[in-house]
Design a protein around this motif. Structure first.
Motif, PDB file in Angstrom:
ATOM      1  N   ILE A 130      -5.086   1.011  -4.711  1.00  0.00           N
ATOM      2  CA  ILE A 130      -6.058   0.958  -3.612  1.00  0.00           C
ATOM      3  C   ILE A 130      -5.400   0.401  -2.348  1.00  0.00           C
ATOM      4  O   ILE A 130      -4.520  -0.473  -2.423  1.00  0.00           O
ATOM      5  N   GLY A 131      -5.804   0.918  -1.203  1.00  0.00           N
ATOM      6  CA  GLY A 131      -5.245   0.468   0.072  1.00  0.00           C
ATOM      7  C   GLY A 131      -5.857  -0.850   0.509  1.00  0.00           C
ATOM      8  O   GLY A 131      -7.073  -1.012   0.505  1.00  0.00           O
ATOM      9  N   THR A 132      -5.008  -1.813   0.860  1.00  0.00           N
ATOM     10  CA  THR A 132      -5.475  -3.102   1.391  1.00  0.00           C
ATOM     11  C   THR A 132      -4.714  -3.365   2.688  1.00  0.00           C
ATOM     12  O   THR A 132      -3.825  -2.603   3.061  1.00  0.00           O
ATOM     13  N   ARG A 133      -5.060  -4.447   3.367  1.00  0.00           N
ATOM     14  CA  ARG A 133      -4.339  -4.806   4.602  1.00  0.00           C
ATOM     15  C   ARG A 133      -2.849  -5.000   4.328  1.00  0.00           C
ATOM     16  O   ARG A 133      -2.015  -4.790   5.189  1.00  0.00           O
ATOM     17  N   LYS A 134      -2.533  -5.444   3.113  1.00  0.00           N
ATOM     18  CA  LYS A 134      -1.126  -5.712   2.786  1.00  0.00           C
ATOM     19  C   LYS A 134      -0.398  -4.477   2.261  1.00  0.00           C
ATOM     20  O   LYS A 134       0.769  -4.559   1.924  1.00  0.00           O
ATOM     21  N   GLY A 135      -1.113  -3.372   2.164  1.00  0.00           N
ATOM     22  CA  GLY A 135      -0.501  -2.153   1.631  1.00  0.00           C
ATOM     23  C   GLY A 135      -1.205  -1.733   0.354  1.00  0.00           C
ATOM     24  O   GLY A 135      -2.388  -2.023   0.176  1.00  0.00           O
ATOM     25  N   TRP A 136      -0.490  -1.068  -0.522  1.00  0.00           N
ATOM     26  CA  TRP A 136      -1.087  -0.611  -1.789  1.00  0.00           C
ATOM     27  C   TRP A 136      -1.185  -1.769  -2.776  1.00  0.00           C
ATOM     28  O   TRP A 136      -0.267  -2.580  -2.859  1.00  0.00           O
ATOM     29  N   GLU A 137      -2.290  -1.812  -3.530  1.00  0.00           N
ATOM     30  CA  GLU A 137      -2.394  -2.761  -4.639  1.00  0.00           C
ATOM     31  C   GLU A 137      -2.882  -2.000  -5.859  1.00  0.00           C
ATOM     32  O   GLU A 137      -3.706  -1.087  -5.733  1.00  0.00           O
ATOM     33  N   THR A 138      -2.369  -2.382  -7.024  1.00  0.00           N
ATOM     34  CA  THR A 138      -2.755  -1.676  -8.245  1.00  0.00           C
ATOM     35  C   THR A 138      -4.231  -1.924  -8.543  1.00  0.00           C
ATOM     36  O   THR A 138      -4.705  -3.056  -8.485  1.00  0.00           O
ATOM     37  N   LEU A 139      -4.940  -0.839  -8.858  1.00  0.00           N
ATOM     38  CA  LEU A 139      -6.368  -0.960  -9.174  1.00  0.00           C
ATOM     39  C   LEU A 139      -6.585  -0.777 -10.682  1.00  0.00           C
ATOM     40  O   LEU A 139      -7.208  -1.609 -11.333  1.00  0.00           O
ATOM     41  N   TYR A 140      -6.065   0.306 -11.230  1.00  0.00           N
ATOM     42  CA  TYR A 140      -6.178   0.557 -12.668  1.00  0.00           C
ATOM     43  C   TYR A 140      -4.829   1.010 -13.213  1.00  0.00           C
ATOM     44  O   TYR A 140      -4.141   1.798 -12.557  1.00  0.00           O
ATOM     45  N   VAL A 141      -4.495   0.526 -14.383  1.00  0.00           N
ATOM     46  CA  VAL A 141      -3.309   1.025 -15.085  1.00  0.00           C
ATOM     47  C   VAL A 141      -3.753   1.510 -16.454  1.00  0.00           C
ATOM     48  O   VAL A 141      -4.313   0.736 -17.242  1.00  0.00           O
ATOM     49  N   ASP A 142      -3.545   2.794 -16.678  1.00  0.00           N
ATOM     50  CA  ASP A 142      -3.858   3.403 -17.979  1.00  0.00           C
ATOM     51  C   ASP A 142      -5.306   3.113 -18.407  1.00  0.00           C
ATOM     52  O   ASP A 142      -5.571   2.827 -19.564  1.00  0.00           O
TER      53      ASP A 142
END
Lengths: 274, 151
Positions: B135-147
């Protein structure tokens, strides 16, 4: 220190030169104001008496400002009325429109009706009738200096805002692509992240250069070209509306008014160096 | 008289014309105030993190793209094979490409799960449908779901 202040005073407040630049900006700003807001202010949109009066005043004043009739009053009137509307309407509050409002105020502080206006035509007619020489197209252009400072601030602070790893890594650029151009799996494209990284770094460097470099005659031509390319790309790729054209129009504030004057003269008679 | 010499003589006339001290002082004060407003406004909002609406910040596309998701759906088969699911094709994105970007993008965790549910309807309940998402955040991409398994 005193010498620097004196130099700044001369630069800012003693800039007496051709009014053709401000005449062109005056007309351009009204066209941009209409492009941005006229559709929302057509009288049938809100038939309360107060709204009809306010919107009628908007069209009257901007119309007079565009053709350059009673220009000092009509341009200041336009600046005031769009400032009032900017403060009143929540949907108007945006930094793009703020630039339009401030530029209109600054151009209203110059004798922008001395060129390309009905005022000019009337003055020429009066001079011709009384056998006097044509009135000068020269005035104090201190409003142009304010526009230049405003543009520098736009570039500086927008670049400052990007000084974080989220943007500099190219990730925020990727987000913009995913936001506006969703529909393809960009992550699988080879070099997509690298391209976004390069674009992000280039944008920040260029914005800082534009903030300061446009004052330096040696760099001005190249930076303006780069700035125009940058703004045109923004215009074509993102929903920016009038902002790009406002910025490009306001570049006239950085071009010496004498050069603009001579450039236009050259179109009317034999070539002469600007 | 050429246009160039006319310009020069006009300029000289205006430059030599005297202005009243009051005009000069008023202009200087107005210039200083407006310049302060133009220069201090963004410093107050962005440098000092001020909240007043009287000043203007210059933040271009500051919040755009925040919450937008990059997703990868796939089916894990019993034999361990991974089958990538092209959600653009599965969801008829070809028809959506000319629509407004609000309809095409996937926003937030809810948006990912909503798209997951639609794919689930297409692939059937027996398939082991899973998703990786960021997911896009102010800091860049952050993991939302893995597998994450889509039920």
């Amino acid at each position: 220190m005193l010498r620097i202040l004196q130099h700044f005073y001369n630069w800012a407040l003693c800039y007496r030169d051709s009014t053709r630049s401000v005449g062109l900006i005056r007309i351009g700003l009204v066209l941009l104001i209409w492009a941005r807001w006229a559709g929302e202010l057509i009288l049938c949109r809100d038939i309360r008496l107060s709204a009809i009066l306010l919107n009628s005043a908007f069209f009257l004043l901007t119309g007079l400002m565009c053709v350059g009739l009673w220009t000092r009053v009509s341009s200041m009137g336009t600046a005031i009325i769009i400032s009032v509307m900017f403060a009143m309407y929540e949907s108007w509050k945006h930094h793009h429109t703020f630039l339009l409002v401030m530029s209109t105020l600054f151009i209203a502080l110059t004798p922008c009706g001395l060129s390309y206006s009905l005022d000019r035509w009337l003055a020429l007619r009066r001079a011709l009738k009384s056998g006097l020489p044509p009135p000068p197209e020269i005035g104090n252009l201190w409003g142009l200096r304010l526009i230049a400072i405003q543009l520098s601030m736009v570039y500086f602070w927008t670049a400052y805002d990007k000084l974080n790893w989220g943007f500099l890594s190219g990730a925020r650029m990727e987000l913009l692509v995913y936001n506006y151009y969703a529909g393809f799996d960009y992550a699988t494209l080879p070099g997509f992240s690298a391209l976004c990284f390069i674009v992000a770094i280039t944008t920040v460097i260029l914005e800082f250069l534009l903030a300061f470099g446009l004052y330096i005659p040696k760099f001005r031509k190249y930076l303006m070209l780069a700035g125009i390319v940058l703004h045109v790309l923004f215009y074509v790729l993102l929903p920016i509306r009038t902002f790009t054209l406002t910025m490009i129009l306001l570049y006239l504030a950085f071009i010496p008014a004498a050069s603009v004057h001579h450039f236009i003269n050259n179109m009317h008679e034999g070539y002469e160096t600007a | 008289m050429t246009l160039a010499s006319q310009y020069q003589s006009e300029k000289t006339t205006v430059e030599t014309a005297a202005e009243s001290k009051l005009v000069i002082v008023c202009r200087a004060v107005a210039f200083a105030l407006l310049m302060l407003y133009v220069a201090f406004g963004p410093f107050y909002k962005q440098g000092l993190r001020g909240k007043s609406n009287a000043f203007q910040a210059w933040r271009m596309y500051h919040t755009r793209g925040i919450g937008v998701c990059d997703v990868e759906f796939y089916i894990r088969h019993p034999d361990g094979r991974i089958e990538h699911v092209d959600h653009f094709k599965t969801l008829d994105y070809d028809k959506l490409l000319k629509s407004h970007h609000h309809l095409r993008r996937i926003m937030g965790a809810k948006g990912v799960l909503h798209v997951g549910q639609r794919i689930r309807q297409k692939v059937g309940n027996t398939a082991d449908l899973r998703v990786n998402a960021r997911i896009g955040t102010r800091k860049g991409w952050e993991t939302l779901y893995v597998d994450k398994r889509i039920e």
